[in-house]
Design an enzyme around this catalytic site. Sequence first.
Site, PDB file in Angstrom:
ATOM      1  N   ASP A  11       0.828  -1.211   0.000  1.00 32.95           N
ATOM      2  CA  ASP A  11       0.000   0.000   0.000  1.00 32.95           C
ATOM      3  C   ASP A  11       0.866   1.267   0.000  1.00 32.95           C
ATOM      4  OD1 ASP A  11      -2.809   1.098   0.559  1.00 32.95           O
ATOM      5  OD2 ASP A  11      -1.667   2.012   2.183  1.00 32.95           O
ATOM      6  N   GLU A  27       1.800  -0.325  -4.857  1.00 32.71           N
ATOM      7  CA  GLU A  27       0.778   0.654  -5.274  1.00 32.71           C
ATOM      8  C   GLU A  27       1.406   2.034  -5.370  1.00 32.71           C
ATOM      9  OE1 GLU A  27      -3.194   3.045  -3.956  1.00 32.71           O
ATOM     10  OE2 GLU A  27      -1.559   2.649  -2.574  1.00 32.71           O
TER      11      GLU A  27
HETATM   12  C1  NOJ Z   1      -4.264   3.249  -0.664  1.00 32.19           C
HETATM   13  C2  NOJ Z   1      -5.414   2.324  -0.490  1.00 32.19           C
HETATM   14  O1  NOJ Z   1      -5.708   1.689  -1.709  1.00 32.19           O
HETATM   15  C3  NOJ Z   1      -6.557   3.132   0.053  1.00 32.19           C
HETATM   16  O2  NOJ Z   1      -7.750   2.402   0.058  1.00 32.19           O
HETATM   17  C4  NOJ Z   1      -6.195   3.592   1.428  1.00 32.19           C
HETATM   18  O3  NOJ Z   1      -7.228   4.419   1.923  1.00 32.19           O
HETATM   19  C5  NOJ Z   1      -4.877   4.387   1.433  1.00 32.19           C
HETATM   20  N1  NOJ Z   1      -3.858   3.755   0.627  1.00 32.19           N
HETATM   21  C6  NOJ Z   1      -4.339   4.524   2.809  1.00 32.19           C
HETATM   22  O4  NOJ Z   1      -3.833   3.317   3.283  1.00 32.19           O
END
Ligand code: NOJ
Length: 522
Positions: A190, A258
Site C-alpha cells: 500500500d 501501489e
Molecule cells: C491506498 C489504499 O488503496 C486506500 O484504500 C487507502 O485508503 C490508502 N492507501 C491509505 O492506506
Amino acid sequence: MYQIYPLSFADSNGDGFGDLAGITGRLEYLSDTLGVDAVWLSPFYRSPMRDWGYDVSDHTDVDPLFGDLGDAEALIERAHELGLKVIVDYVINHTSDQHPWFQESASSRDDLRRDWYVWREGRDGGPPNNWLSIFGGPAWSFDETTGQWYRHTFLSSQPDLNWRNPDVAEAMLDVARFWMDVGVDGFRVDAAHHMMKDPRERDNPPAPQDHQTPWKPMGEYDDFLHLYDGGHQDVHEAHRIFRRVVDEYHRDALTVGEMHIFDLPQWASYYGEDLDEFSMPFNFHLMAADWDAPSVRAAVESVLWHVPAGAWTNWTLGNHDEMRLASRLPEGHERIAATLILTLQGTPFLYYGDELGMREARLTDRVSRDPWGLNVEGLSRDGSRTPMQWTPAPNAGFTSADAEPWLPVDDSYRAVNVETELADDGSLLNMYRRLLALRRESSALRLGSFLSHPGSTDELLAYRRESNDEAMTVALNFGDRSASIALGSGRVAFSSHDPTRSDEVDDEIELGPGEAVVISHP
Ligand code: NOJ
C-alpha cells in the site's frame, strides 16, 4: 488476479460485514466458475476501521469482524488446494493511531518508540511545513500531550511510520515474514512510494494555474506540486530490502507496489535497476488515459515501452479506490474493457463484481462510510465498495436476508448477480468466463509478444499477440458505429457479443459498436 474487498464479498455470520470464512466458502467461484489464478485480499487485520482496515492496529492478527487467524489459515489452505495463489495487503506507510507502537510513541517525548513515527516542532504556531494529507487538511496534527506535531499522509488517525529508523524497518519486515510463514504468495504494498519523504521537509511549491493532475481531481491537494512529500531516493533501498526478505522465503512470490506515478521512467524505476525492487509497480495508466482508441493505444504502447527488459507488467481498470468501471466508461463499454485487459501483455487485475457489470452505487440515503468522502466532497469510495451480488434474493446473497449490510446492496442486484448471469449465455459474466478460458489455453495471450496493428483507427484498436506456436489478433471497436478492419485470415476465437461465433475470417472483419473479437491465426 482478482481483488477481493473482504468487507463486501461474502458474510458468513450474518453481521452484515463480509468475513474470511465467507470468502473461503466462495473460492470455487473464483477458481472453477470464473477461472482466475490468484486473489488479492484487501486488509483484514485488527483495525479500528477508520479507513476500513487500511489503519492497522495489529499487523499479525485478524480483526474480529473478519474472524481469526485460523480463518486466515483455512482460507489460504483452501485456496492453494484449488490452485489459487493468495496475496495480501501490506500497509507500510502508516499504522492506526491505536497501534501500541503509536500509543507508546505518543506517550512522551522520551519514549523509546518516539522516533518510530515522525514528530516535529511547529512553524510560526502552525504545522512544520505546507504538506497536505491526501484525505484533506494538513499532513500534520498537533498532539496536546507532548506539544509536537506528527505527520500523516492520510487520516490523522493514520500516523506515518518513520522508515528511516532501522528498528521500524525491522519490525515491519517481521510482519512480512509472519504472513509468509502463514503461507501467502506475496503482497500488494500500500502507498508504496509515500513512505520516504524529503529529509529536509521542504515546502511543496504551488501548482501553476494550468497544471493538469494526471489522476483524478483531489480538491486542495491539487493546489501543490508534490515534489517533496513522497518518493525520496532512499525509498528504493527500502524496497530492495523488502524484496530480499520476501525472496528468501519464496523466490516466486509476487510483490506489487501501489503508486500513482504517471511519469513513466519514474514509474518504471520501482522495478529496481537490477529488477530487485517490486515484481511490478501497479500500472494505473489505463485508468488515467482518455477512453478512446488512440489514447488507449498510446497508453498501452508507452507502458510496454518502459517496462524494463526481463520484467512484466499488469493492467487494471478498477479497484476499491475508484469509481466502478461500468459507470466510469461509456455505456456498453464493459466488454471491450474486459477484453482489453485480459488480452494485453501483462497480468490483469480484476476488481470483484466488475465481471458482473456492477455499477457505482448511488448511496444518497445513508451516512457515508468512507472518511475520504466525508472530508472532501465528491471523493467517496463507498459506491464501488457495495456488497458482491451473488443471487437475486434479498441482500443479493451477500448476507442473510434479515441482516443490514454495512453498505447497502446496489439496486441492480436483481438482474446483475452471479446466479442470474450464469444462466444467461450472453451475460457479461459468461463473457469473462469464455475470455479467461481462452487466455488460459493460449500461450500467445498469456505470454506472447505484443505488436500494435497498423490498421488501428480513431475508433478501432487492434494488436497482435504472438508466441512460438500461436498468433492471435485482438480488435476492439470503441466507436458507436459498426466498423471493419483487415486482420488477416484466421478463425474467430472470441466475440464479446456472440458466444457461438467461431467463423473463418478471410481478411476483413466487421465489428459492431462496443464489440471486441479475438482472431486465431493458422
Ligand atoms: C491506498 C489504499 O488503496 C486506500 O484504500 C487507502 O485508503 C490508502 N492507501 C491509505 O492506506
